[in-house]
Design an enzyme around this catalytic site. Structure first.
Site, PDB file in Angstrom:
ATOM      1  CG  LEU A  14      -1.913   1.133   1.364  1.00  0.00           C
ATOM      2  CD1 LEU A  14      -2.818   1.225   0.157  1.00  0.00           C
ATOM      3  CD2 LEU A  14      -2.733   0.960   2.648  1.00  0.00           C
ATOM      4  CB  THR A  32      11.078   6.186   5.036  1.00  0.00           C
ATOM      5  OG1 THR A  32       9.995   5.404   5.555  1.00  0.00           O
ATOM      6  CG2 THR A  32      10.840   7.655   5.285  1.00  0.00           C
ATOM      7  CG  ASP A  56      14.929  -0.387  11.830  1.00  0.00           C
ATOM      8  OD1 ASP A  56      13.714  -0.480  12.084  1.00  0.00           O
ATOM      9  OD2 ASP A  56      15.794  -1.134  12.339  1.00  0.00           O
ATOM     10  CG  ASN A  83       2.262   1.802   4.513  1.00  0.00           C
ATOM     11  OD1 ASN A  83       1.182   1.243   4.378  1.00  0.00           O
ATOM     12  ND2 ASN A  83       3.378   1.358   3.925  1.00  0.00           N
ATOM     13  CB  SER A 134      -5.142   1.076  12.093  1.00  0.00           C
ATOM     14  OG  SER A 134      -5.432   0.107  13.062  1.00  0.00           O
ATOM     15  CE1 TYR A 148      -0.921  -6.317  11.156  1.00  0.00           C
ATOM     16  CE2 TYR A 148      -3.247  -6.843  11.450  1.00  0.00           C
ATOM     17  CZ  TYR A 148      -2.243  -6.153  10.784  1.00  0.00           C
ATOM     18  OH  TYR A 148      -2.560  -5.297   9.763  1.00  0.00           O
ATOM     19  CE  LYS A 152      -1.444  -2.707  11.737  1.00  0.00           C
ATOM     20  NZ  LYS A 152      -0.780  -1.520  11.138  1.00  0.00           N
ATOM     21  CB  THR A 183      -0.375  -5.422  -0.134  1.00  0.00           C
ATOM     22  OG1 THR A 183      -0.839  -5.964   1.120  1.00  0.00           O
ATOM     23  CG2 THR A 183      -1.197  -4.180  -0.470  1.00  0.00           C
TER      24      THR A 183
END
Length: 291
Positions: A14, A32, A56, A83, A134, A148, A152, A183
């Site tokens: 994304l 980045t 990083d 992101n 998120s 995970y 989030k 993705t």
């Protein structure tokens, strides 16, 4: 408007779709990535519109340096997009300590650190947009992705509180909460906990992701166009759900929560002190819940 964007994790998924969309629209991007060489084709195509930066997101020094470099190059920041992140699947008890730590560091601590690093600049400008990428997994719990989702849920909650905190400064914050998008989230970016006996639902989900048969419904290029329009909206939402799959999950979860809440409401209010009024019926309560 040719905004200046700062996008983490811009080399793929994304983040890559959004970076390309911003550049194509005439915007400028501090992009980045752990390996900024992956952005070379965009540098060749767009030249000075893009500033590739090695970052990083778990390195606080690099975060500060990257933000300072972007401001030095472009003079301001208009839109910041947190992101960078990755998924992990497995039973809660099966994760290694390292897996738990890296998941929280990358998906929760890092966007908080990045947000804190850019806020001084946005506060001085009295303007800016922050998009926290998120997940619908930050609103709806699902077996197999507990750690995970812990990150989030934390990010979505941080965003909701922060939006109220910085609104008087002219800064808008939105938690973007996608469902499954095409993705590499369930592909190359997915990692797994060791398999444990007894967790049939969790294990079948991990096998499905690992098989490559999972085909999400969401289109990342369409999501990028939505975010381009979002940052121009005068009253952006605090939570923006993306994808019909995510909408269906959230509707079901909200209905379930409301029914549970109503069922247990008498118990909830029974714990007030005998000398206390019902908070919801007081003027303070009526005022507080509006803020």
């Amino acid at each position: 408007m040719n905004n200046v964007w700062f996008i983490t994790g811009s080399s793929r998924g994304l983040g890559r779709s959004l970076t390309e969309a911003v550049l194509a629209s005439g915007g400028q991007v501090a992009a980045t990535a752990r390996n900024p060489e992956q952005l070379a084709p965009l540098v060749a195509q767009y030249g000075s519109q893009i500033l590739p930066l090695a970052l990083d997101v778990n390195n606080s020094t690099q975060i500060k340096e990257a933000v300072a470099a972007a401001v030095a190059r472009f003079g301001r920041l208009d839109v910041v997009v947190n992101n960078a992140g990755f998924g992990i699947t497995g039973a809660a008890e099966a994760y290694t300590e390292e897996q738990v730590r890296t998941q929280l560091e990358t998906n929760l601590y890092a966007p908080i650190a990045m947000t804190r690093a850019v806020l001084p600049y946005l506060r001085k400008q009295r303007s800016g947009r922050i998009l926290q990428i998120s997940s619908i997994g930050g609103r709806v719990g699902s077996a197999g992705i507990t750690i995970y989702q812990a990150a989030k849920f934390g990010l979505s909650g941080f965003t909701e509180a922060l939006a109220k905190e910085v609104a008087p400064l002219g800064i808008y914050v939105t938690s973007v909460e996608p469902g499954g998008f095409r993705t590499d989230w369930a592909g190359a970016s997915m990692s797994y906990a060791p398999t444990l006996e007894g967790y049939d639902l969790v294990n079948s989900r991990a096998e499905f992701f690992a098989s490559g048969k999972f085909v999400p419904m969401g289109d990342p290029d369409k999501a990028a166009q939505v975010m381009l329009a979002l940052v121009e909206h005068p009253a952006p939402p605090v939570h923006l759900v993306l994808g019909s799959e995510a909408v269906a999950f959230l509707k079901h979860a909200d209905a379930t929560r409301q029914a549970e809440f109503e069922q247990w409401l008498p118990v909830s209010v029974s714990t007030d002190h005998d000398e206390a009024e019902n908070f919801l019926e007081t003027e303070l309560g009526k005022t507080y819940i509006k803020k």
